[in-house]
Design an enzyme around this catalytic site. Structure first.
Site, PDB file in Angstrom:
ATOM      1  N   VAL A  44       0.847  -1.208   0.000  1.00  0.00           N
ATOM      2  CA  VAL A  44       0.000   0.000   0.000  1.00  0.00           C
ATOM      3  C   VAL A  44       0.882   1.258   0.000  1.00  0.00           C
ATOM      4  O   VAL A  44       0.649   2.208  -0.765  1.00  0.00           O
ATOM      5  CB  VAL A  44      -0.948  -0.007   1.224  1.00  0.00           C
ATOM      6  CG1 VAL A  44      -1.739   1.292   1.285  1.00  0.00           C
ATOM      7  CG2 VAL A  44      -1.887  -1.205   1.179  1.00  0.00           C
ATOM      8  N   CYS A  45       1.913   1.241   0.842  1.00  0.00           N
ATOM      9  CA  CYS A  45       2.817   2.397   0.927  1.00  0.00           C
ATOM     10  C   CYS A  45       3.475   2.665  -0.422  1.00  0.00           C
ATOM     11  O   CYS A  45       3.659   3.819  -0.824  1.00  0.00           O
ATOM     12  CB  CYS A  45       3.900   2.151   1.975  1.00  0.00           C
ATOM     13  SG  CYS A  45       3.268   1.847   3.634  1.00  0.00           S
ATOM     14  N   THR A  46       3.834   1.610  -1.127  1.00  0.00           N
ATOM     15  CA  THR A  46       4.476   1.763  -2.436  1.00  0.00           C
ATOM     16  C   THR A  46       3.562   2.525  -3.388  1.00  0.00           C
ATOM     17  O   THR A  46       3.988   3.455  -4.079  1.00  0.00           O
ATOM     18  CB  THR A  46       4.826   0.374  -3.021  1.00  0.00           C
ATOM     19  OG1 THR A  46       5.699  -0.285  -2.096  1.00  0.00           O
ATOM     20  CG2 THR A  46       5.504   0.477  -4.374  1.00  0.00           C
TER      21      THR A  46
END
Ligand code: BEZ
Length: 212
Positions: A44-46
């Site tokens: 998700v962070c990516t």
């Protein structure tokens, strides 16, 4: 430390993927968005960091500088950024704070121990040119943020700082706004809202967006 809207955003100096960041100096006279994410090399962070890189011009248009943050070290950030660039088809173009000693996380209360003892949650702070916190939102690790919503709030803040208006539910730039209830004098209403206004209720008056 518990922060509130209207508080001065704490200043800090910390390592980042682009070298040391002196936060207040980095923001200068700009608005700022400081956002934390739980961990490098996570899916998700990516997508989040890649998306922000893609829409950086939208932040710049509004005079906003963006800064990401996680508690991973600079070496990890730099390796991960190569992945973000490749997988999200972008080029990272803003610093990601390497908050290895959780100095910033602690100043901004970004670690919520009942969610996770060490990782930062998905915090978002919008900071104005006077370094005041204007928006704080916290998302869980499992939910990627809607950065278009952050832009929408910045549009609202910048508009409502200039005119005696507020923005209604789901407002987006260009739509009608509401007149602040404190403005009651008829002459003042005419001067401030030359395009006219509609009285739905005495406390609910709509007007075309003043700067459009
Ligand atoms: C993610 O960024 O994909 C993620 C990070 C921490 C927990 C769950 C998801």
């Amino acid at each position: 430390m518990s922060l509130h809207i209207g508080d001065t955003a704490p200043d800090f100096t910390q390592d980042s993927s682009e070298g040391p960041v002196r936060f207040h100096e980095y923001l200068g006279d700009s608005w700022g968005v400081l956002f934390s994410h739980p961990k490098d090399f996570t899916p998700v962070c990516t997508t989040e960091l890649g998306y922000v890189a893609k829409i950086k011009a939208e932040f710049e248009k509004r005079g906003v500088r963006v800064v990401g943050l996680s508690v991973d070290p600079t070496t990890s950030h730099k390796d991960w950024i190569k992945d973000i660039d490749k997988t999200q088809n972008t080029t990272m173009n803003y610093p990601v704070i390497a908050d290895h000693d959780r100095k910033v996380a602690s100043l901004y209360d970004m670690v919520h121990p009942n969610a996770d003892n060490t990782q930062t949650v998905r915090s978002v702070f919008v900071i104005d040119p006077k370094k005041k916190i204007r928006l704080m939102i916290t998302y869980p690790a499992s939910t990627g943020r809607n950065f278009d919503e952050i832009l929408r709030v910045i549009d609202s803040l910048q508009l409502t700082d200039k005119f005696s208006v507020a923005t209604p539910a789901n407002w987006t730039d260009g739509q009608d706004v509401v007149i602040l209830p404190a403005i009651q004098d008829e002459q003042e209403l005419k001067t401030k809202f030359p395009k006219g206004y509609t009285v739905v209720r005495p406390y609910l008056r709509t007007t075309p967006q003043p700067n459009k």
